[in-house]
Structure formats: C-alpha cells, structure tokens
Design an enzyme around this catalytic site. Sequence first.
Site, PDB file in Angstrom:
ATOM      1  N   ASP A  91      -0.918   1.620  -4.092  1.00 26.45           N
ATOM      2  CA  ASP A  91      -1.768   0.591  -4.702  1.00 26.45           C
ATOM      3  C   ASP A  91      -3.113   1.148  -5.152  1.00 26.45           C
ATOM      4  O   ASP A  91      -3.986   0.393  -5.571  1.00 26.45           O
ATOM      5  CB  ASP A  91      -1.951  -0.608  -3.770  1.00 26.45           C
ATOM      6  CG  ASP A  91      -2.845  -0.313  -2.574  1.00 26.45           C
ATOM      7  OD1 ASP A  91      -2.862   0.837  -2.113  1.00 26.45           O
ATOM      8  OD2 ASP A  91      -3.511  -1.251  -2.094  1.00 26.45           O
ATOM      9  N   ASP A 118      -2.255   6.585  -3.442  1.00 28.04           N
ATOM     10  CA  ASP A 118      -1.146   5.901  -2.808  1.00 28.04           C
ATOM     11  C   ASP A 118      -0.634   4.801  -3.732  1.00 28.04           C
ATOM     12  O   ASP A 118      -1.114   4.654  -4.865  1.00 28.04           O
ATOM     13  CB  ASP A 118      -1.542   5.350  -1.432  1.00 28.04           C
ATOM     14  CG  ASP A 118      -2.553   4.217  -1.518  1.00 28.04           C
ATOM     15  OD1 ASP A 118      -3.258   4.132  -2.538  1.00 28.04           O
ATOM     16  OD2 ASP A 118      -2.659   3.435  -0.552  1.00 28.04           O
ATOM     17  N   ASP A 141      -5.735   2.631  -3.695  1.00 21.28           N
ATOM     18  CA  ASP A 141      -7.022   2.556  -2.990  1.00 21.28           C
ATOM     19  C   ASP A 141      -7.283   3.754  -2.088  1.00 21.28           C
ATOM     20  O   ASP A 141      -8.341   3.849  -1.473  1.00 21.28           O
ATOM     21  CB  ASP A 141      -7.152   1.240  -2.200  1.00 21.28           C
ATOM     22  CG  ASP A 141      -6.075   1.056  -1.146  1.00 21.28           C
ATOM     23  OD1 ASP A 141      -5.231   1.952  -0.968  1.00 21.28           O
ATOM     24  OD2 ASP A 141      -6.079  -0.019  -0.493  1.00 21.28           O
ATOM     25  N   SER A 186       0.817  -1.217   0.000  1.00 25.90           N
ATOM     26  CA  SER A 186       0.000   0.000   0.000  1.00 25.90           C
ATOM     27  C   SER A 186       0.848   1.263   0.000  1.00 25.90           C
ATOM     28  O   SER A 186       1.576   1.532  -0.943  1.00 25.90           O
ATOM     29  CB  SER A 186      -0.951  -0.039   1.197  1.00 25.90           C
ATOM     30  OG  SER A 186      -1.898   1.004   1.138  1.00 25.90           O
TER      31      SER A 186
END
Length: 452
Positions: free
Chosen positions: A248, A246, A250, A107
């Site tokens: 990833d 960010d 999400d 993440s």
Amino acid sequence: MKKFFGTDGIRGRVGKEPITPQFIMHLGYAAGKVLAAADWHLAKGKRPTVLIGKDTRVSGYMFESALEAGLSAAGVDIILSGPMPTPAIAYLIRALRLQAGIVISASHNLFEDNGVKFFSATGSKLPDETERLIESCLSEPFVTKPSAELGKAQRIDDAAGRYIEFCKSTFPYHLDLRGLRIVVDCANGAAYHIAGHVMHELGADVVEIGVQPNGLNINLECGSTHIETLQKAVKQHHADLGIALDGDGDRVIMVDRNAKIYDGDQLLYIIAKHRQRKKMLTGGVVGTLMTNLAIEHAFDKLKIPFQRANVGDRYVLELLQQNGWHLGGESSGHILCYDKHTTGDGIISALQVLHALRDSDKTLAEWMRNVVLYPQRLINVQVSKSFTFSNNKAIKAAQIEAEKDFNGKGRVLIRASGTEPLIRVMVEGESKQKVHDWAGRIAEIVAAASHG
C-alpha cells in the site's frame, strides 16, 4: 478495549469474520452514521463526503462496493479513487477538503488478506475514541435512509497525477536525480503507477519492477518484505540504489549499489542526521519499542533527543504531535516526515533520503559509517486470541534473566501483535549468539505458556 480495530485498522483473511462483504458494508454504514452525526455539515447544509481508495488485491473490488453501499445507506457521499497508495488517500482527503477517507488494504500481507483503514479530515489515522464510536454503531440496526437522502458516488479521474505532483513538491526544487539509476520495486501494489513516475520526473533513470499487479501477486516475492528481489535487480541493472515499497506504499526499504540493505531505522537516522547538519531538524526523533538500540545510541552521540513510542505509526504520530517534532518511524520502513505529510509515506520518505544523498554527494554507506546495528532476532509465536502474557510468571522470569545476562548491552521485548493472534519475541544485543539463544528460549516458554 476495541473488538475489531487493531493498531492499523481492521485486517484479516478474506471471507472470515470480520473481513466479509456483509461486515464491511455494515462497517461503512456505521462509519457513515458517525460522520453524519457530526454537526459540521448542518451549518453548511451539506452531507459529509468520504474518499475510498484501495490497493491491487482482487478482493478490493468487492469491499469497495460494500463500503460504498453502507456509506450511501447512511446518507454519506462517496468519491472513488481506484488503486492508490494509502498516503495518497491521506493527501487527497485534505486536498479535496473531504470529511474522511477509507483505504482497503492489508498493507504488506499477501492477497488472501485484506483490511480497512480510516483517515480523518486532517489526513491522520482516526483516534481511538472515534474507532470505539464506530464499533458501538455496529451493534445498531442497519436502517437505510429514504431514497432522496441516499449518498451519491463518483470517481476521481486525476488522483494519480495529483499525488505524483504532491510527492515531487517535497523534494527541493534546486536538486534533481539526474545521473542516478534507481530500481523501484512497487510490490505489485498500489504504487505501481506512481513511484516510478515520481523518480523519473525528477530526472532519474528508473528501472521498475513489481509493477504488473494481477490481483493475486501483491507482495508476492517482491517489495519491502522480500528485499532479495530488489537486491538482484540492482546488481543486474548496475543501479546506484534501489527502493522497495510495500503493497500500500506506506513503507520503504532501500539498498545501495552493493545490494546492502538499509531498513527504516537506518533511513530515519540518515534523514535526521542530514537535517541536523542543515539546521532543519525540529526537536528530536521518535522511534518505537522495536527501534534498534544502536540507533538510539547513535542519536545520543549526535545529541539528538530520541523517544520510543508503542509499535504502530499512530503512536509515533501522537508522540510527534505531543513534542512538536517532525521525524519518526519504525524499522519496518514506516517513516513519518510530519513536516511533509500527515502519515507514513514510502515515496516521500525515500525522497528525503535522496535529498540527503544529493545534497552531500555521499552514499548510503557513507552516511551510516560508524553505526553498526545490534543483532536482532524476532520470533512470532502463534497463540490463541484470548492468551495474555503480561501476568505469566515463567515468561517474566525468563525476560528478567535474559536482561541480567546482557548486563546493559542488550534488551528483550515481548509484545502482542495488534493485527494477528501472535506474541512477538524480540531480543537484541551486542552478542549475536546470546541474542539467538535467548530469543529461542523465551519463544519456547511463551509457546508452552499459551498451550498450558
């Protein structure tokens, strides 16, 4: 209690247990055994198929191969998407009618870390009981299926195009983004080849930054965790607003033309307020224990029901499902628009905010007028993995004393991180000085207790 899974999958430093190729291969095998044990495929005479996606970390290649080997050994077929945002994998699982999905990502962390997240056939995070079942299989021997029963792997070539069209479909067809100059910061992460195309195809004049991943620069001084980079770019390019994702994809944080920051709490408020005005709001809104108290008070003034879930998008989703509501999120920028997607999606959340702006011809600042966030201070205290604070008398006494001092105009939240050996001390209230002083004092008490 789960040994490996935290609030958002399994995460840690690459090369240290459990983030090693050996463990990840065994994890893939264990997950494959759980899937293979399900009885759905027996009736259809088919093997389960799992989609594997990843962000742009250099270690993603290694762990992709490890998961592929483990799943294949368990007799599970694999589809590889390459670098794709986490919410894209959640979407593609449903679009391709697959049985599960795995995302290799840490993440918002830097490239030295990595992790694994699982999604079910519905595109939602796995429930706790399934994660426990996978963990129990990790203690069983690794036994490879006979060659004729091994899983097969293939790549999907049009994953990016499919997801771009899906994102665009969540924005009203009668609106567009023409006339807007938008800076999009993709954090050198998984959305580097996605987000800019979405905004451009909807008509925006797009300036892209953070779109040159090299395996080592994900989240490095860019993206939603380093918003100053986006602020500078918005001013430099005289943009109308900026969007930061960010690593990833999400989470989302936005800034306006004056480089003022709007976090997840504020963006969630704008979406909810707009939907209420358009009579499109279903029920209320779910926040978390970290949601700013001023946002809760603002929802109360609008007569929008508001509830807090534990920190973590899976808990936000659970409460949304229980209530039959559609909107929830975290101050970090992880926003769930459950009528649009099954998981938090930075691009789709940004589009919901842009819907409000285009539909009303108002700016972010105008939507947030009269809502002033309470000052907050968050301190992360490093502790040993075995330390628990809940029964510590000194910590409890300090918390009670602080809340008494705030007299209903502030609060104290102490919680353990779900992904790191940290105790998070968060204090918020009307008085900035009190917030600063109490956060520091309680953090010192927690540190002393953990080393005592």
